[in-house]
Design an enzyme around this catalytic site. Structure first.
Site, PDB file in Angstrom:
ATOM      1  N   TYR A 131       0.861  -1.188   0.000  1.00  0.00           N
ATOM      2  CA  TYR A 131       0.000   0.000   0.000  1.00  0.00           C
ATOM      3  C   TYR A 131       0.892   1.232   0.000  1.00  0.00           C
ATOM      4  O   TYR A 131       1.466   1.599   1.011  1.00  0.00           O
ATOM      5  CB  TYR A 131      -0.898  -0.047   1.225  1.00  0.00           C
ATOM      6  CG  TYR A 131      -1.991   1.001   1.282  1.00  0.00           C
ATOM      7  CD1 TYR A 131      -2.218   1.896   0.244  1.00  0.00           C
ATOM      8  CD2 TYR A 131      -2.814   1.076   2.403  1.00  0.00           C
ATOM      9  CE1 TYR A 131      -3.231   2.835   0.315  1.00  0.00           C
ATOM     10  CE2 TYR A 131      -3.835   2.011   2.489  1.00  0.00           C
ATOM     11  CZ  TYR A 131      -4.039   2.894   1.435  1.00  0.00           C
ATOM     12  OH  TYR A 131      -5.041   3.817   1.523  1.00  0.00           O
ATOM     13  N   LYS A 159      -0.297  -1.204  -4.769  1.00  0.00           N
ATOM     14  CA  LYS A 159      -1.370  -0.192  -4.850  1.00  0.00           C
ATOM     15  C   LYS A 159      -0.700   1.174  -4.911  1.00  0.00           C
ATOM     16  O   LYS A 159      -0.204   1.681  -3.898  1.00  0.00           O
ATOM     17  CB  LYS A 159      -2.267  -0.308  -3.616  1.00  0.00           C
ATOM     18  CG  LYS A 159      -3.453   0.642  -3.548  1.00  0.00           C
ATOM     19  CD  LYS A 159      -4.237   0.350  -2.260  1.00  0.00           C
ATOM     20  CE  LYS A 159      -5.531   1.128  -2.166  1.00  0.00           C
ATOM     21  NZ  LYS A 159      -5.306   2.544  -1.806  1.00  0.00           N
TER      22      LYS A 159
END
Length: 302
Positions: A131, A159
Site C-alpha cells: 500500500y 497499490k
C-alpha cells in the site's frame, strides 16, 4: 484477486463501538454486486483508529459475510509487532490477502520499510499488496524500492498513488515500474479520479473508495477499461466528476464517502472515529445534492 475492482467499504463506528450491522450490510451489498474483491480496513475503513481486537472482529465479520468474494484486509500499524498480530488475525479469519502500508510516527528509511515487508512476508501464508499512500503515511516509495519489495515472497500487488492525467505519461510510469517487478505482481491504481487514466494506462486493478458505496458504477468503469474501451471508461469517470470535485474541495475521499453514507441512511451518524467528523451544514447539503444529481442514492440503499 488483485485485478479488476477492489471495493473499499467504510468501517462505520462511534465512540461506543463499531456499527456491525451496517458494516455487514455493506459487505453483503458489495458481494452481491459482483466486485472482484473487497478491501477491508484500508484508509477508507479507518484501520489506524482501531485496536487489534476490533480489527480481528472486523476481519471475521467481513469474511463471514462476503459470500466467497475474496477479502483483502489492511494490517498496517505503527509497530511491526502489531502488524504481525493483525496479519495473524486476518489469516485466522480466512482473508484471501492482506494490504500493508508503512505506517509510522517517525520518518522511515528505505531499509526500514524493506525490513518491515520482509519480516511480514516471511510470516504470511496469503498474498500481500503493498500500500503506497504517501498522503497518509508520509513515506514516498521509489520505483527501485518497489522493485526490491516486489521480489519478496507473498508480494503479489502494488497499490500505487494517483497517476497524472496525461495517459501517455501515466503509461510510461506503469511501464517503468513493470520493468522492476516480477511478472506475477499486479499494479493497482488508487485515487478514484485517476482510476480511468490508470486502468487505461495499463494498471491491473482499481482499489476504489467510491466502489465501496457504488459498486455498480465503479464496476462499469472498470469493465470498460478492461475491455479496452478507453473512451467509455473516461466518459464514466467524467460522469462522476461531481464526486471527484467534492474529494478535491474537502481534502480527500474519506469525509465525502462517510457523509454520503450518512445522508443516504446507509450508516448512523456519527460514523467516523473522533476527532474525525463528517461534513456538516451547507457542505453536507452540497454532498446530498450531488448524490441526488447523479441519481445514485438508490444504489447506496439497496
Amino acid at each position: 484477486m488483485f485485478t479488476g475492482l477492489s471495493a473499499f467499504p467504510l468501517t462505520p463506528m462511534n465512540e461506543q463501538g463499531i456499527q456491525e450491522n451496517a458494516f455487514i450490510r455493506s459487505v453483503e451489498h458489495l458481494a452481491g454486486a459482483g466486485v472482484d474483491s473487497i478491501g477491508v480496513l484500508g484508509s477508507t475503513g479507518s484501520y489506524a483508529y482501531l485496536s487489534c481486537k476490533e480489527r480481528a472482529r472486523i476481519a471475521r465479520l467481513s469474511v463471514e459475510n462476503a459470500g466467497g468474494v475474496p477479502v483483502i484486509l489492511g494490517i498496517g500499524a505503527l509497530r511491526t509487532r502489531d502488524v504481525l498480530a493483525n496479519a495473524e488475525s486476518a489469516q485466522q479469519a480466512g482473508a484471501s490477502g492482506v494490504l500493508l502500508a508503512p505506517v509510522s510516527y517517525q520518518n522511515l528509511t528505505d531499509d526500514e520499510v524493506f525490513d518491515l515487508y520482509a519480516t511480514v512476508c516471511h510470516s504470511l501464508s496469503v498474498p500481500l499488496c503493498v500500500y503506497d499512500n504517501p498522503g497518509t503515511t508520509h513515506f514516498t516509495f521509489s520505483d527501485e524500492l518497489h522493485g526490491r519489495i516486489a521480489h519478496l515472497p507473498q508480494v503479489r500487488s502494488i497499490k500505487i498513488p494517483p497517476v497524472v492525467s496525461d495517459i501517455d505519461v501515466a503509461r510510461e510510469r506503469i511501464v517503468r515500474l513493470r520493468m522492476l517487478i516480477p511478472s506475477d505482481v499486479t499494479i493497482g491504481i488508487s485515487g478514484d479520479p485517476a482510476a480511468a487514466t490508470g486502468l487505461n494506462a495499463g494498471c491491473d486493478a482499481w482499489y476504489s473508495v467510491i466502489g465501496g458505496l457504488y459498486p455498480q458504477a465503479a464496476l462499469a468503469l472498470t469493465r470498460a477499461a478492461q475491455a479496452g474501451d478507453v473512451q467509455q471508461a473516461e466518459a464514466l469517470s467524467v460522469a462522476l466528476e461531481p464526486i471527484w470535485a467534492l474529494y478535491r474541495e474537502y481534502g480527500g475521499s474519506l469525509r465525502v464517502a462517510a457523509t454520503i453514507a450518512e445522508v443516504t441512511g446507509k450508516v448512523s451518524q456519527p460514523c467516523l472515529p473522533q476527532p474525525l467528523k463528517t461534513l456538516q451544514g451547507n457542505d453536507r447539503k452540497r454532498v446530498a445534492q450531488v448524490v441526488e444529481q447523479l441519481g445514485l442514492a438508490f444504489e447506496v440503499k439497496s
